[in-house]
Structure formats: structure tokens, C-alpha cells
Design an enzyme around this catalytic site. Structure first.
Site, short mmCIF file in Angstrom:
data_model
loop_
_atom_site.label_atom_id
_atom_site.label_comp_id
_atom_site.label_asym_id
_atom_site.label_seq_id
_atom_site.Cartn_x
_atom_site.Cartn_y
_atom_site.Cartn_z
N LYS A 65 0.79 -1.24 0.00
CA LYS A 65 0.00 0.00 0.00
C LYS A 65 0.82 1.29 0.00
CE LYS A 65 -4.12 -1.78 2.30
NZ LYS A 65 -5.11 -1.58 3.37
N ASP A 101 -9.90 3.02 2.71
CA ASP A 101 -9.95 2.25 3.97
C ASP A 101 -10.58 3.05 5.12
OD1 ASP A 101 -8.74 -0.14 3.10
OD2 ASP A 101 -6.73 0.68 3.37
N GLY A 126 -3.65 1.48 18.96
CA GLY A 126 -2.73 1.12 17.88
C GLY A 126 -2.20 2.37 17.20
N TYR A 221 -11.69 -9.41 11.57
CA TYR A 221 -12.90 -10.21 11.38
C TYR A 221 -12.58 -11.70 11.30
CZ TYR A 221 -11.59 -9.40 6.49
OH TYR A 221 -10.90 -9.29 5.32
P1 ATR Z 1 -1.15 -2.25 10.38
O1 ATR Z 1 -0.63 -1.65 9.12
O2 ATR Z 1 -2.01 -3.47 10.17
O3 ATR Z 1 -1.79 -1.26 11.28
P2 ATR Z 1 1.41 -2.18 11.68
O4 ATR Z 1 1.70 -0.91 10.96
O5 ATR Z 1 2.48 -3.21 11.75
O6 ATR Z 1 0.14 -2.90 11.11
O7 ATR Z 1 0.94 -1.81 13.20
C1 ATR Z 1 0.70 -2.77 14.11
C2 ATR Z 1 0.06 -2.16 15.38
O8 ATR Z 1 -0.29 -3.26 16.21
C3 ATR Z 1 0.98 -1.29 16.21
O9 ATR Z 1 0.23 -0.35 16.91
C4 ATR Z 1 1.60 -2.32 17.17
O10 ATR Z 1 2.08 -1.79 18.37
P3 ATR Z 1 3.63 -1.27 18.53
O11 ATR Z 1 3.65 0.08 17.88
O12 ATR Z 1 3.86 -1.24 19.97
O13 ATR Z 1 4.47 -2.28 17.78
C5 ATR Z 1 0.40 -3.16 17.45
N1 ATR Z 1 0.76 -4.50 17.92
C6 ATR Z 1 1.18 -5.54 17.16
N2 ATR Z 1 1.40 -6.63 17.94
C7 ATR Z 1 1.10 -6.26 19.23
C8 ATR Z 1 1.09 -6.93 20.49
N3 ATR Z 1 1.44 -8.21 20.59
N4 ATR Z 1 0.69 -6.23 21.58
C9 ATR Z 1 0.32 -4.94 21.47
N5 ATR Z 1 0.30 -4.25 20.31
C10 ATR Z 1 0.69 -4.89 19.20
#
Ligand code: ATR
Length: 280
Positions: A65, A101, A126, A221
Site C-alpha cells: 500500500k 480504507d 494502535g 474479522y
Molecule cells: P497495520 O498496518 O495493520 O496497522 P502495523 O503498521 O504493523 O500494522 O501496526 C501494528 C500495530 O499493532 C501497532 O500499533 C503495534 O504496536 P507497537 O507500535 O507497539 O508495535 C500493534 N501490535 C502488534 N502486535 C502487538 C502486540 N502483541 N501487543 C500490542 N500491540 C501490538
């Protein structure tokens, strides 16, 4: 000749987009076809070059993306702000990128909100790409106050500092603070991958202090109802999973390509059945 559309990404095998879009073409008697194509970062440039002369439009999913933006001719201002494109329209060989989105997510939310979105006090969990798309879209729609919480606070601060704010306030708080102050929010949006298969028991934060008047939305989902949504349901809150966002981002893309906003209610039933869930 029929109109050809694709969704590209990696992995792409489980995408429900072809089922949904092909049903919309059929319903609207459009001689179009939509297919999924496995494309990684290294093949992206050559595929986009090929698509310029062979397809009418395409969707882009993970991990492409952001990367796809450098191969397009024009990019919509909101997609630029989000920093990602999920929908491309081919206008006589010129490729125009949009992001449906976040706005798709907000359209889906209107199914469960009692008041206009601008009146909600919102907590976003997040700070990744999905959070950014939703945050920019909520600000674009005029929401005035949004709070972000994230496992890594610095990432949430980075996200906040990159936003274009008008007369709007975005706050960052820790997960512990969010757990304590949960009662202050009318809408909680869970954007992380926490709770996704196969880690279905995981939750990004506790909902112990949740009020039954708060709407809780989770972008996941699969599973159809995450542990996080189950906890919200036990607190008698209204819940929504990620299916409406998926359907509305697709519906907005379909509208870009054909000028027709398709039937989202039947699409919901179709995909709900495919996922083996019941409305939530
Ligand atoms: P996307 O594009 O799907 O949003 P991403 O950019 O990789 O994916 O972001 C993942 C998000 O999920 C982040 O907010 C991440 O938190 P961190 O910034 O602390 O990494 C969060 N996330 C992923 N795994 C996690 C976990 N096990 N516990 C808490 N937060 C998690």
C-alpha cells in the site's frame, strides 16, 4: 471486451474481494471481472506497468500500500496524508491512487453509532498503518477530539506529530491510562493485530472499566468475534467487527470504477456466511 480489475498483495489467496466485487458486477449487469493476484514488492513495478494498458482498476493490499504510490501518476490528497493507497483507477493510461480504507471504516461505523461521528469521544488503540488511515479519515470528517493509545507510546507520538490538525486535538496516553479512563470514551477503535488467528486469546487492553454506552469496534474479522469484542459484549456494550470496513472500502472502490455504489447489505450476508459468523 470485459472490464478487468484485480487485488494485488502477498499473501492474497484468502482475499474475499473477488467474491464481493464479482457479485456486484453480476448484480449491476456490468461486464466486469475481478481477480486476486499474488504480487510481492519485487514484482510491483512491472505489474503496475503492465496494468496501465490491461486493467481498468485495482486494489492494493499488504505489503504494497505504501510502495505502490511511487508508480502512480496522481494521488488523492487524503491518500497522500494517510501515506498509503488501496484503490487505483486507470483513467486512459494514467493511474490515480486513492485510499478508501478510512472513509470506508467510518461509513461502516454509522451502522452502530447513535450520533454523528463528529460528536463521539474516540479512543484509538494502535499506531500502525490501519490506525493512521482511520485517524486521518476521522479528522477529515471533522472529529475534534481523538485519543491514541499504543503498546509503544513513542510510535503513537510519532503518528500524532505527523498529522495535519486544524481546530482539532489529538492526545496520546499509555495503555494503563486508557484502561483507567475508559469511561470517558463513547467509541473505542481497536486497530492492532492483537487477537487475530492464531493468537485468539490475546487482548490489547482490559475493558474492565467499560461503560455499556460505549461502542467497541475491532478491525479484525478473523476470528469473527475477537476476545476483545467478547469482553465488550459481556459488559453489554454495542460491538462491531472489521467486516463492515472491509465491505465499505470495497464498495467505495467499486463506486470509483463504475460510478455505482453497490448493495452492501447483500454483500454483508454473503461474506458473513463465508466467514461462518453471525452479525456483530
Ligand atoms: P497495520 O498496518 O495493520 O496497522 P502495523 O503498521 O504493523 O500494522 O501496526 C501494528 C500495530 O499493532 C501497532 O500499533 C503495534 O504496536 P507497537 O507500535 O507497539 O508495535 C500493534 N501490535 C502488534 N502486535 C502487538 C502486540 N502483541 N501487543 C500490542 N500491540 C501490538
Amino acid at each position: 471486451m470485459r472490464d478487468q480489475f484485480y487485488v494485488i498483495g502477498q499473501p492474497i489467496g484468502h482475499s474475499m474481494s473477488p467474491t464481493m466485487h464479482n457479485e456486484w458486477f453480476r448484480e449491476n449487469q456490468i461486464h466486469g471481472h475481478y481477480a486476486a493476484k499474488e504480487v510481492g514488492i519485487s514484482d510491483l513495478e512491472s505489474i503496475v506497468t503492465e496494468f496501465r494498458s490491461t486493467v481498468n482498476g485495482f486494489n492494493v493490499t499488504a505489503p504494497l500500500k505504501v510502495e505502490v504510490m511511487k508508480y502512480l501518476d496522481d494521488i488523492d490528497p487524503l491518500a497522500k496524508e494517510i501515506g498509503a493507497v488501496n484503490t487505483v483507477i486507470n483513467k486512459d493510461g494514467r493511474l490515480y491512487g486513492k485510499n478508501t480504507d478510512g472513509i470506508g471504516y467510518c461509513r461502516g461505523l454509522s451502522l452502530v453509532l447513535k450520533s454523528p461521528i463528529e460528536q463521539e469521544s474516540i479512543l484509538i488503540i494502535g499506531a500502525g498503518g490501519a490506525a493512521r488511515a482511520i485517524l486521518c479519515s476521522l479528522l477529515h470528517l471533522g472529529v475534534k477530539h481523538i485519543t491514541i493509545t499504543n503498546r509503544t507510546t513513542e510510535k503513537a507520538l510519532e503518528l500524532k506529530n505527523g498529522l495535519l490538525l486544524k481546530d482539532q486535538e489529538v492526545k496520546v496516553i499509555s495503555i494503563t491510562e486508557a484502561e483507567q479512563q475508559l469511561g470517558a470514551y463513547s467509541l473505542v477503535i481497536q486497530t492492532t493485530s492483537v487477537g487475530m488467528k492464531p493468537n485468539e486469546a490475546e487482548k490489547p487492553m482490559s475493558l474492565y472499566n467499560l461503560s455499556p454506552d460505549t461502542v467497541v469496534s475491532d478491525l479484525i474479522y478473523s476470528p469473527y468475534k475477537t476476545a476483545f469484542l467478547k469482553e465488550a459484549e459481556q459488559k453489554n456494550a454495542k460491538i462491531q467487527n472489521g467486516l463492515p470496513m472491509f465491505i465499505y472500502q470495497g464498495a467505495l472502490a467499486f463506486q470509483e470504477w463504475t460510478g455505482i455504489f453497490p448493495n452492501t447489505i447483500d454483500a454483508y450476508k454473503l461474506l458473513e456466511e463465508k466467514l461462518g459468523g453471525t452479525k456483530c
